[in-house]
Design an enzyme around this catalytic site. Structure first.
Site, PDB file in Angstrom:
ATOM      1  N   TYR A 156       0.833  -1.212   0.000  1.00 62.77           N
ATOM      2  CA  TYR A 156       0.000   0.000   0.000  1.00 62.77           C
ATOM      3  C   TYR A 156       0.869   1.265   0.000  1.00 62.77           C
ATOM      4  O   TYR A 156       0.655   2.186  -0.799  1.00 62.77           O
ATOM      5  CB  TYR A 156      -0.899  -0.042   1.235  1.00 62.77           C
ATOM      6  CG  TYR A 156      -1.890   1.079   1.345  1.00 62.77           C
ATOM      7  CD1 TYR A 156      -3.058   1.074   0.575  1.00 62.77           C
ATOM      8  CD2 TYR A 156      -1.678   2.151   2.199  1.00 62.77           C
ATOM      9  CE1 TYR A 156      -3.979   2.109   0.682  1.00 62.77           C
ATOM     10  CE2 TYR A 156      -2.591   3.180   2.314  1.00 62.77           C
ATOM     11  CZ  TYR A 156      -3.734   3.149   1.554  1.00 62.77           C
ATOM     12  OH  TYR A 156      -4.645   4.185   1.655  1.00 62.77           O
ATOM     13  N   LYS A 160       1.140   4.124  -2.933  1.00 62.19           N
ATOM     14  CA  LYS A 160       0.786   5.527  -2.697  1.00 62.19           C
ATOM     15  C   LYS A 160       1.999   6.448  -2.892  1.00 62.19           C
ATOM     16  O   LYS A 160       1.848   7.598  -3.326  1.00 62.19           O
ATOM     17  CB  LYS A 160       0.203   5.692  -1.288  1.00 62.19           C
ATOM     18  CG  LYS A 160      -1.133   4.965  -1.088  1.00 62.19           C
ATOM     19  CD  LYS A 160      -2.225   5.508  -2.001  1.00 62.19           C
ATOM     20  CE  LYS A 160      -3.593   4.935  -1.652  1.00 62.19           C
ATOM     21  NZ  LYS A 160      -4.678   5.494  -2.469  1.00 62.19           N
TER      22      LYS A 160
HETATM   23  P1  NDP Z   1     -13.329   2.207   0.856  1.00 63.13           P
HETATM   24  O1  NDP Z   1     -12.836   0.813   0.943  1.00 63.13           O
HETATM   25  O2  NDP Z   1     -14.365   2.671   1.797  1.00 63.13           O
HETATM   26  O3  NDP Z   1     -13.853   2.479  -0.632  1.00 63.13           O
HETATM   27  C1  NDP Z   1     -13.036   2.152  -1.712  1.00 63.13           C
HETATM   28  C2  NDP Z   1     -13.681   2.613  -2.996  1.00 63.13           C
HETATM   29  O4  NDP Z   1     -12.803   2.284  -4.079  1.00 63.13           O
HETATM   30  C3  NDP Z   1     -15.009   1.923  -3.261  1.00 63.13           C
HETATM   31  O5  NDP Z   1     -15.903   2.849  -3.810  1.00 63.13           O
HETATM   32  C4  NDP Z   1     -14.640   0.847  -4.291  1.00 63.13           C
HETATM   33  O6  NDP Z   1     -15.686   0.560  -5.182  1.00 63.13           O
HETATM   34  C5  NDP Z   1     -13.541   1.572  -5.056  1.00 63.13           C
HETATM   35  N1  NDP Z   1     -12.682   0.668  -5.798  1.00 63.13           N
HETATM   36  C6  NDP Z   1     -11.822  -0.280  -5.314  1.00 63.13           C
HETATM   37  N2  NDP Z   1     -11.211  -0.902  -6.324  1.00 63.13           N
HETATM   38  C7  NDP Z   1     -11.683  -0.359  -7.477  1.00 63.13           C
HETATM   39  C8  NDP Z   1     -11.420  -0.579  -8.853  1.00 63.13           C
HETATM   40  N3  NDP Z   1     -10.548  -1.503  -9.262  1.00 63.13           N
HETATM   41  N4  NDP Z   1     -12.084   0.162  -9.762  1.00 63.13           N
HETATM   42  C9  NDP Z   1     -12.975   1.114  -9.370  1.00 63.13           C
HETATM   43  N5  NDP Z   1     -13.263   1.364  -8.082  1.00 63.13           N
HETATM   44  C10 NDP Z   1     -12.623   0.636  -7.146  1.00 63.13           C
HETATM   45  O7  NDP Z   1     -12.037   3.132   0.940  1.00 63.13           O
HETATM   46  P2  NDP Z   1     -11.852   4.623   1.460  1.00 63.13           P
HETATM   47  O8  NDP Z   1     -13.014   5.439   1.097  1.00 63.13           O
HETATM   48  O9  NDP Z   1     -11.396   4.568   2.841  1.00 63.13           O
HETATM   49  O10 NDP Z   1     -10.575   5.042   0.586  1.00 63.13           O
HETATM   50  C11 NDP Z   1     -10.664   5.873  -0.563  1.00 63.13           C
HETATM   51  C12 NDP Z   1      -9.265   6.262  -0.974  1.00 63.13           C
HETATM   52  O11 NDP Z   1      -8.624   6.953   0.105  1.00 63.13           O
HETATM   53  C13 NDP Z   1      -8.359   5.063  -1.303  1.00 63.13           C
HETATM   54  O12 NDP Z   1      -7.516   5.385  -2.364  1.00 63.13           O
HETATM   55  C14 NDP Z   1      -7.580   4.890  -0.020  1.00 63.13           C
HETATM   56  O13 NDP Z   1      -6.344   4.255  -0.259  1.00 63.13           O
HETATM   57  C15 NDP Z   1      -7.404   6.328   0.411  1.00 63.13           C
HETATM   58  N6  NDP Z   1      -7.103   6.487   1.822  1.00 63.13           N
HETATM   59  C16 NDP Z   1      -8.015   6.118   2.780  1.00 63.13           C
HETATM   60  C17 NDP Z   1      -7.723   6.297   4.111  1.00 63.13           C
HETATM   61  C18 NDP Z   1      -8.674   5.971   5.197  1.00 63.13           C
HETATM   62  O14 NDP Z   1      -8.294   6.138   6.371  1.00 63.13           O
HETATM   63  N7  NDP Z   1      -9.901   5.507   4.911  1.00 63.13           N
HETATM   64  C19 NDP Z   1      -6.414   6.838   4.534  1.00 63.13           C
HETATM   65  C20 NDP Z   1      -5.549   7.185   3.451  1.00 63.13           C
HETATM   66  C21 NDP Z   1      -5.893   7.014   2.149  1.00 63.13           C
HETATM   67  P3  NDP Z   1     -16.668  -0.726  -5.034  1.00 63.13           P
HETATM   68  O15 NDP Z   1     -17.031  -0.859  -3.593  1.00 63.13           O
HETATM   69  O16 NDP Z   1     -17.803  -0.345  -5.904  1.00 63.13           O
HETATM   70  O17 NDP Z   1     -15.919  -1.895  -5.543  1.00 63.13           O
END
Ligand code: NDP
Length: 248
Positions: A156, A160
């Protein structure tokens, strides 16, 4: 005043968590929003319904960001319906945590594929139009782990860190064409992604965060909207930490 009025925004991974908050917030600021998702169709549709119920415009589109053909079809559909993309938010991301010595190659590549390669695929698909129009805005959602690293997060953190390098390189490349590219690095935000870690770690996790609390997705969304808006007109290639002080 609505700072994204009249803009078309594509948010990847907008069915849940941070992406859903960004989609709703950008729509509230006047953008027409494309809500991309991979698996969570019902949740993506409910984001669109919320936006429409609040008087906004949104469209839902299923595409896996790692599949070039699916992404191309999505961008063509946006072009057909709205003409172009003004704002791209590369938010789709996954985790597959584990110690490096025991990590499978699949868990390494899957994370790099979605978090880094997926961003590249979507960016490349919208970039030609942005260059031709001499305007556009890209915000990549990275992580505090991109710079700080973290045990159990090697795949991860590497994905990033790569995303930050992509952000900066692209920012330099396209700045003369009127396109800005920035990143937001969230800390620990309350979403599905962090449920296990928040539940397992308990209160000592909170003590590592200077502000002593987890973040809300809307707090990330506000920063993303700011960077995408004309309010940030002289900002490119930067990373905004939204972490309550985590990672400093
Ligand atoms: P969630 O797991 O809650 O949501 C992830 C989202 O990404 C979902 O909408 C999922 O869609 C989508 N997704 C995953 N794989 C794919 C793909 N191959 N194609 C299209 N869509 C995809 O994650 P968060 O909201 O927590 O995270 C969002 C972003 O923020 C990420 O990049 C994460 O790394 C980053 N982040 C989050 C942190 C946190 O504390 N939550 C901290 C730091 C960074 P679906 O469900 O429809 O498959």
């Amino acid at each position: 005043m609505a700072c994204l009025l009249g803009m078309i925004a594509l948010v990847t991974g907008a069915s849940r968590g941070i992406g859903a908050a960004i989609a709703r917030h950008m729509a509230g600021e006047g953008a027409t929003v494309v809500v991309n998702y991979r698996n969570s169709e019902a949740q993506a549709r409910s984001v669109v319904q919320d936006i429409e119920a609040a008087g906004g415009t949104a469209m839902v589109w299923q595409a896996d960001v790692t599949k070039q053909l699916e992404v191309r079809t999505m961008v063509e559909a946006i072009r057909e319906r709205f003409g172009h993309v003004d704002v791209l938010v590369c938010n789709a991301g996954i985790v597959r945590d584990g110690l490096t010595s025991g990590m499978s190659y699949e868990d390494w590549t899957e994370v790099v594929d979605v978090n880094l390669n997926g961003a590249f695929i979507v960016i490349r698909e919208v970039l030609a139009d942005m260059v031709a129009r001499r305007q556009g805005n890209i915000v990549c959602i990275a992580s505090v782990h991109a710079e700080a690293g973290g045990a159990g997060h090697c795949n991860y953190a590497a994905s990033k860190a790569g995303l930050l390098a992509l952000t900066r390189s692209l920012a330099i490349e396209v700045a003369p064409r009127g396109i800005r590219v920035n990143a937001v690095s969230p800390g620990l935000i309350v979403t599905d992604m962090t449920r296990d870690i928040r539940e397992a770690a308990g209160p000592e996790l909170l003590r590592q965060i200077p502000m002593r609390r987890f973040g809300d997705p809307i707090e990330v969304a506000r920063a993303v909207t700011f960077l995408a808006s004309p309010e940030a007109s002289y900002i490119t290639g930067t990373t905004l930490l939204v972490s309550g002080g985590l990672g400093l």
